[in-house]
Design an enzyme around this catalytic site. Structure first.
Site, PDB file in Angstrom:
ATOM      1  N   HIS A 100       1.050  -1.285  -0.014  1.00 18.33           N
ATOM      2  CA  HIS A 100      -0.172  -0.187   0.005  1.00 18.33           C
ATOM      3  C   HIS A 100       0.949   1.326   0.028  1.00 18.33           C
ATOM      4  CE1 HIS A 100      -1.985   3.278   2.454  1.00 18.33           C
ATOM      5  NE2 HIS A 100      -2.835   3.253   1.260  1.00 18.33           N
ATOM      6  N   SER A 101       0.629   2.073  -0.893  1.00 19.09           N
ATOM      7  CA  SER A 101       1.255   3.592  -0.939  1.00 19.09           C
ATOM      8  C   SER A 101       2.889   3.298  -0.863  1.00 19.09           C
ATOM      9  CB  SER A 101       0.903   4.308   0.293  1.00 19.09           C
ATOM     10  OG  SER A 101       1.275   5.641   0.247  1.00 19.09           O
ATOM     11  N   MET A 102       3.456   3.812  -0.050  1.00 21.04           N
ATOM     12  CA  MET A 102       5.119   3.553  -0.094  1.00 21.04           C
ATOM     13  C   MET A 102       5.454   1.954  -0.348  1.00 21.04           C
ATOM     14  SD  MET A 102       8.019   4.485   2.776  1.00 21.04           S
ATOM     15  CE  MET A 102       7.392   2.886   3.792  1.00 21.04           C
TER      16      MET A 102
END
Length: 287
Positions: A100-102
């Site tokens: 998720h995300s990073m």
């Protein structure tokens, strides 16, 4: 459906890494990677809904219950190397990724760098890192040096209750997040301090990046992915703040792309069952 989980810990050459594990050890080996300033609690809502996987969600270095690195130790590639060290500890020569995300960006870096080791790569509201061109490097490095020198003067906030820390996470985050979702992250992100509570997170993670990929560098990793790949975008997520990034993502035709209603942490909020359904179908197809 795997509803129970347990804590895991890995003693690596330079750091202790913590995490949470769900599922049957005989299931699909799957390492899950959270976003910036989050932790393994990021997967508490969707992990129990995935069938036939052995999911190990990590607290990346500097986050959650994991150790901190020496000064200047954090980068996307360093975090990616830590993930591969954990895979070695688990004895997983080949495994799937979920980020998720990073964590999604790190997933892309790993899947593009060592495609022979990755059986599948799924990413939630993240794919390409923030980039800059070569001529920006001196200015970016100067900002990092300046912030590093000033970091010793800053002190972590102390909250007299967990509820106030949750409120701070809701109000002070870089992206909107519901109180319920914030509570799951804060639960693993606090430690006692001075009669109250403060963040476990390494303050170094707040420093600006000293060095960034160029646009060409970032795209090269994604183009090099050879395993099945899946991207879930939130219609009110972080990627939609950058239309030029979305335009670039559309060109990666080898990646399945899904769009769901929700914010950046949609996998921890109302859309969690929909996210889990997409992921469950994606990983099941590997069989």
């Amino acid at each position: 459906m795997q509803t129970s989980c347990h804590e895991v810990r890995f003693t690596l050459p330079s750091i202790e890494v913590a995490g949470k594990a769900w599922g049957d050890p005989q299931g699909l080996p799957l390492i899950a990677l959270h976003g910036w300033l989050d932790n393994a609690g990021s997967f508490d809502r969707i992990a129990p809904l995935l069938e036939n996987v052995h999911l190990v969600a990590l607290d990346l270095p500097g986050h959650g219950l994991s150790g901190h690195l020496p000064a200047g130790g954090y980068s996307l590639w360093q975090q990616a190397a830590t993930v591969l060290q954990v895979a070695e500890e688990l004895g997983w020569q080949r495994f799937a990724l979920l980020g998720h995300s990073m964590g999604a960006i790190i997933t892309g870096i790993i899947a593009g760098s060592v495609p022979e080791r990755i059986t599948a790569a799924a990413m939630i509201d993240g794919l390409l890192p923030f980039t800059s061109e070569a001529e920006d490097a001196p200015r970016n490095m100067a900002r990092f040096f300046e912030a590093s020198l000033a970091a010793g003067e800053k002190r972590k906030p102390v909250y007299d209750s967990v509820e106030k820390a949750v409120s701070a996470r809701v109000l002070g985050g870089t992206t909107p997040i519901s109180r319920d979702a914030a509570s799951l992250l804060v639960e693993r992100g606090l430690m006692p301090a001075h009669g109250g509570w403060t963040w476990r997170t390494d303050p170094q993670l707040m420093l600006p990046s000293p060095l960034r990929f160029t646009n060409s560098h970032a795209a090269a990793f994604i183009e090099a992915i050879r395993s099945p790949a899946c991207l879930i975008l939130a219609n009110q997520g972080v990627m939609h703040r950058h239309p030029h990034v979305l335009e670039q993502i559309v060109r990666f035709e080898h990646i399945q792309q899904h769009r769901l209603e929700g914010g950046h942490h949609l996998h921890l909020e109302q859309a969690a069952p929909e996210v889990a359904t997409i992921l469950d179908s994606f990983y099941r197809a590997l069989a």
